[in-house]
Design a protein around this motif. Structure first.
Motif, PDB file in Angstrom:
ATOM      1  N   LEU B 203      62.077  58.200  -4.962  1.00 13.23           N
ATOM      2  CA  LEU B 203      62.365  58.310  -6.393  1.00 13.23           C
ATOM      3  C   LEU B 203      62.511  56.920  -7.018  1.00 13.23           C
ATOM      4  CD1 LEU B 203      63.227  60.069  -8.877  1.00 13.23           C
ATOM      5  CD2 LEU B 203      65.569  59.882  -8.029  1.00 13.23           C
ATOM      6  N   LEU B 204      63.209  56.047  -6.280  1.00 11.67           N
ATOM      7  CA  LEU B 204      63.432  54.681  -6.764  1.00 11.67           C
ATOM      8  C   LEU B 204      62.101  53.967  -6.981  1.00 11.67           C
ATOM      9  CD1 LEU B 204      65.860  52.725  -7.277  1.00 11.67           C
ATOM     10  CD2 LEU B 204      65.575  51.945  -4.937  1.00 11.67           C
ATOM     11  N   GLU B 206      59.127  55.444  -7.323  1.00 15.28           N
ATOM     12  CA  GLU B 206      58.369  56.135  -8.376  1.00 15.28           C
ATOM     13  C   GLU B 206      58.736  55.539  -9.739  1.00 15.28           C
ATOM     14  OE1 GLU B 206      56.123  58.725  -8.843  1.00 15.28           O
ATOM     15  OE2 GLU B 206      55.670  58.537  -6.714  1.00 15.28           O
ATOM     16  N   ALA B 207      59.988  55.090  -9.828  1.00 15.63           N
ATOM     17  CA  ALA B 207      60.459  54.506 -11.094  1.00 15.63           C
ATOM     18  C   ALA B 207      60.156  53.008 -11.181  1.00 15.63           C
ATOM     19  CB  ALA B 207      61.957  54.748 -11.239  1.00 15.63           C
ATOM     20  N   PRO B 210      63.540  48.881  -7.159  1.00 13.93           N
ATOM     21  CA  PRO B 210      64.899  48.529  -7.606  1.00 13.93           C
ATOM     22  C   PRO B 210      64.932  47.421  -8.662  1.00 13.93           C
ATOM     23  CG  PRO B 210      64.527  47.906  -5.299  1.00 13.93           C
ATOM     24  CD  PRO B 210      63.373  48.747  -5.708  1.00 13.93           C
ATOM     25  N   VAL B 213      63.894  48.977 -11.955  1.00 16.84           N
ATOM     26  CA  VAL B 213      64.955  49.909 -12.375  1.00 16.84           C
ATOM     27  C   VAL B 213      66.094  49.116 -13.007  1.00 16.84           C
ATOM     28  CG1 VAL B 213      66.802  51.407 -11.463  1.00 16.84           C
ATOM     29  CG2 VAL B 213      64.433  51.829 -10.819  1.00 16.84           C
ATOM     30  N   VAL B 290      71.952  56.413  -6.579  1.00 10.37           N
ATOM     31  CA  VAL B 290      70.652  55.834  -6.944  1.00 10.37           C
ATOM     32  C   VAL B 290      69.898  56.774  -7.902  1.00 10.37           C
ATOM     33  CG1 VAL B 290      68.417  55.053  -6.026  1.00 10.37           C
ATOM     34  CG2 VAL B 290      70.539  54.491  -4.813  1.00 10.37           C
ATOM     35  N   VAL B 294      68.348  55.516 -11.465  1.00  6.54           N
ATOM     36  CA  VAL B 294      66.995  55.789 -11.964  1.00  6.54           C
ATOM     37  C   VAL B 294      67.085  56.503 -13.315  1.00  6.54           C
ATOM     38  CG1 VAL B 294      64.883  57.123 -11.537  1.00  6.54           C
ATOM     39  CG2 VAL B 294      65.946  55.841  -9.669  1.00  6.54           C
ATOM     40  N   ALA B 297      67.778  54.120 -15.991  1.00  2.00           N
ATOM     41  CA  ALA B 297      66.617  53.276 -16.276  1.00  2.00           C
ATOM     42  C   ALA B 297      65.557  54.043 -17.072  1.00  2.00           C
ATOM     43  CB  ALA B 297      66.016  52.761 -14.968  1.00  2.00           C
ATOM     44  N   ALA B 298      65.435  55.337 -16.787  1.00  3.18           N
ATOM     45  CA  ALA B 298      64.336  56.105 -17.381  1.00  3.18           C
ATOM     46  C   ALA B 298      64.698  56.767 -18.709  1.00  3.18           C
ATOM     47  CB  ALA B 298      63.868  57.168 -16.384  1.00  3.18           C
ATOM     48  N   ALA B 318      66.315  63.055 -13.801  1.00  2.71           N
ATOM     49  CA  ALA B 318      65.804  61.985 -12.933  1.00  2.71           C
ATOM     50  C   ALA B 318      64.978  62.558 -11.786  1.00  2.71           C
ATOM     51  CB  ALA B 318      66.967  61.149 -12.390  1.00  2.71           C
TER      52      ALA B 318
END
Lengths: 75, 506
Positions: B203-204, B206-207, B210, B213, B290, B294, B297-298, B318
């Protein structure tokens, strides 16, 4: 405020710790299996020796020192 | 927002259910779960790895997948330790209790039976009532998350999801008891490790990884970034850390599911599994944060619900960023984690009904076979009760409120329990007065309203602090006025196995 490098290190550190924890428990299980061999239901054992308890308490002290350090560093 | 089809959701639940039932049947045959000791405490012969895994997954609730990102949404990165530290604290605090209990009662069935020997039947009944409602609430918290997350991701009616989950869990506990719980817990533990070691990093990345993010969090949070990205964001401590620490931080001491695992391992390994298990839980819960990072961040966080994402929905939103194939696997893993916590409460309730209610208060002549049947029947009965309770809670109570409220039971019991174990003057009257008054006052303050006489509004953490203070103070004062003179050594040197059963041979 935590910096970008600090954030990346923090995430990596947490990931490594979780992986190590999972690895240790799976290792124990693979070595030991489900139940104590040759032990009958309800069988009693000696109480835990102080030396074992001391090691556990030292691990706890180490953990809380690390946690406090994290709070200070990532402040 | 449903991100996979309902058909996929049903297929996943069916796959998970089939696997868990097959595992429970396998362990039922392998370990011979045909007496109460095996059903309730795995005969006290579970190995360290199995018990540690079970303790860890029982302790890291499925609700954490929703709760930790929610904390991060409200508090920022400090939400990680505010959520995880109390859970770990509980593992530390239970150690002196566990060492003392296992010296006095090396191989008890349920820890609550200790109170019969220490204080008599009235105190025991009080303890049983407190444990009963806290364990039911614990089960409701777990199932709530199942309905919320799996229902949210698949579009299946949450009530249908919860009904199916509870049916499957009830059936595998019916078959395998604590052995069933321990074994499925191990598979569920491995699944949780896969979740945090593979899927959350996925997931991290995909975004954007780090680094990106972090940059997106700075951009999204704007002026709030310096607060949200500080581990020293202490302002919300009263709303997020203290209620959790004062309630769930001592939950491990009174949780019957913790004690079942304490009694399931050899007593010379007690602190080892509690220490490694509890600290390990901290690392896994921290990885759930985490998902929240994310999310920050998103999405823009919006507390009004008019634009952006509310922190309560940060987890689902997320997770929706994962590719569909991984989301399907993620849900399977989530089902595993859900099952592990819910089955632990169900096993605890079955044990409580069989030993503390049926054997101790209804039929002292009951055979082992009869107790086993009651335990099995109780696992189905309480599966139904937890389901009904969760259906109600889903429409009427927010998740964090439910989570924190479930800690109130611990506030009344932890202090008097400690006094009973370590202070010989603690009397039955003092114990009962402390526990009952604390629970009544806490419940009044928590559930009351300004229309009621003498009701005052307190923050939740203060209600819990008041609960602890009343329980400890009243137990102390009443015991000083009317002291007991309990001889711990007399128990220690007697056949503790027999004593733990209230004076009856097994």
């Amino acid at each position: 405020m935590i910096g970008q490098t600090g954030f990346v290190v923090l995430v990596a550190l947490i990931w490594l710790s979780a992986t190590a924890f999972g690895g240790l428990v799976v290792y124990w299980f693979l070595r030991q299996g489900f139940a104590e061999d040759g032990v009958e239901s309800g069988q009693q054992f000696e109480p835990e020796p102080w030396s074992y308890t001391k090691v556990s308490l030292l691990i706890w002290v180490g953990f809380f020192v690390l946690l406090l350090a994290l709070l200070v560093i990532a402040g | 927002m449903s991100v996979v089809s309902a058909a996929t959701g049903y297929a996943l639940i069916g796959l998970w259910g089939g696997m868990m039932l097959a595992l429970a049947y396998y362990i039922y045959r392998q370990q011979g779960v045909d007496d109460t000791s095996e059903f309730v405490t795995a005969g006290g012969r579970a190995q360290l790895g199995l018990a540690t895994a079970s303790f860890a997954v029982t302790w890291m609730w499925a609700g954490d997948v929703v709760g930790v990102p929610e904390y991060v949404g409200f508090v920022g990165i400090a939400g990680t330790w505010m959520y995880a530290a109390p859970a770990v604290l509980s593992g530390l605090l239970v150690i002196p209790f566990a060492l003392r209990m296992r010296r006095l009662f090396p191989q008890g069935y349920t820890y609550s039976e200790y109170f019969i020997e220490r204080f008599g039947r009235r105190a025991h009944l009080v303890v049983v009532l407190v444990i009963l409602y806290t364990m039911v609430l614990g089960g409701i918290v777990q199932l709530y998350v199942g309905g919320f997350v799996i229902g949210g991701l698949t579009g299946i009616d949450p009530n249908v999801v919860m009904g199916l989950l509870m049916l499957i869990i009830g059936l595998y506990i019916l078959v395998g008891g604590l052995w069933g719980s321990l074994t499925t817990d191990f598979v569920q533990f491995v699944s949780a490790i896969i979740l945090v070691v593979l899927f959350i990093p996925l997931l991290l990345f995909e975004a954007g990884g780090p680094g990106l993010v972090y940059e997106d969090m700075i951009s999204n949070l704007g002026e709030e970034a310096s607060v949200y990205l500080s581990m020293q964001h202490f302002d919300p401590i009263g709303d997020f850390f203290l209620p959790y620490a004062l309630g769930l931080g001592v939950w491990g001491i009174v949780s019957l599911s913790t004690w079942q695992r304490v009694f399931a391992v050899r007593r010379d390994k007690t602190t080892r599994f509690l220490t490694i298990g509890a600290i390990g839980v901290f690392t896994i819960i921290s990885m759930y944060a985490v998902i929240g990072f994310v999310g920050l961040a998103a999405f823009e966080i919006d507390f009004t619900g008019e634009g952006g994402v509310h922190p309560e929905n940060l987890s689902i939103e997320a997770l929706g960023l994962l590719p569909e194939w991984s989301l399907i696997l993620f849900m399977l893993v989530l089902l595993m984690v859900l099952g592990s916590s819910t089955d632990s409460y169900l096993t605890a309730l079955a044990s409580l009904t069989s030993r503390d209610i049926f054997y101790q208060n209804v039929s002292r002549d009951a055979s082992d076979e009869a107790q086993l049947w009651v335990a099995r029947g109780a696992s189905i009965f309480f599966a139904f009760i937890i389901f009904i309770g969760t259906v109600w809670a889903l429409d009427n109570v927010g998740f964090v409120t439910l989570l924190l409220a479930s800690g109130i039971g611990a506030t009344g019991l932890a202090g008097p329990f400690a006094l009973s174990l370590f202070w010989h003057k603690t009397s039955s009257t003092g114990f009962i007065t402390g526990v009952v008054c604390s629970q009544l006052v806490s419940a009044y303050l928590f559930l009351g309203s300004p229309a009621l006489p003498l009701w005052t509004e307190f923050p939740l953490w203060q209600i819990m602090a008041i609960g602890h203070a009343i329980a400890i103070t009243l137990t102390l004062v009443v015991s000083l006025v009317n002291p007991d003179d309990f001889d711990f050594e007399a128990i220690e040197h007697s056949d503790a196995t027999v004593r733990a059963d209230g004076g009856e041979e097994r």
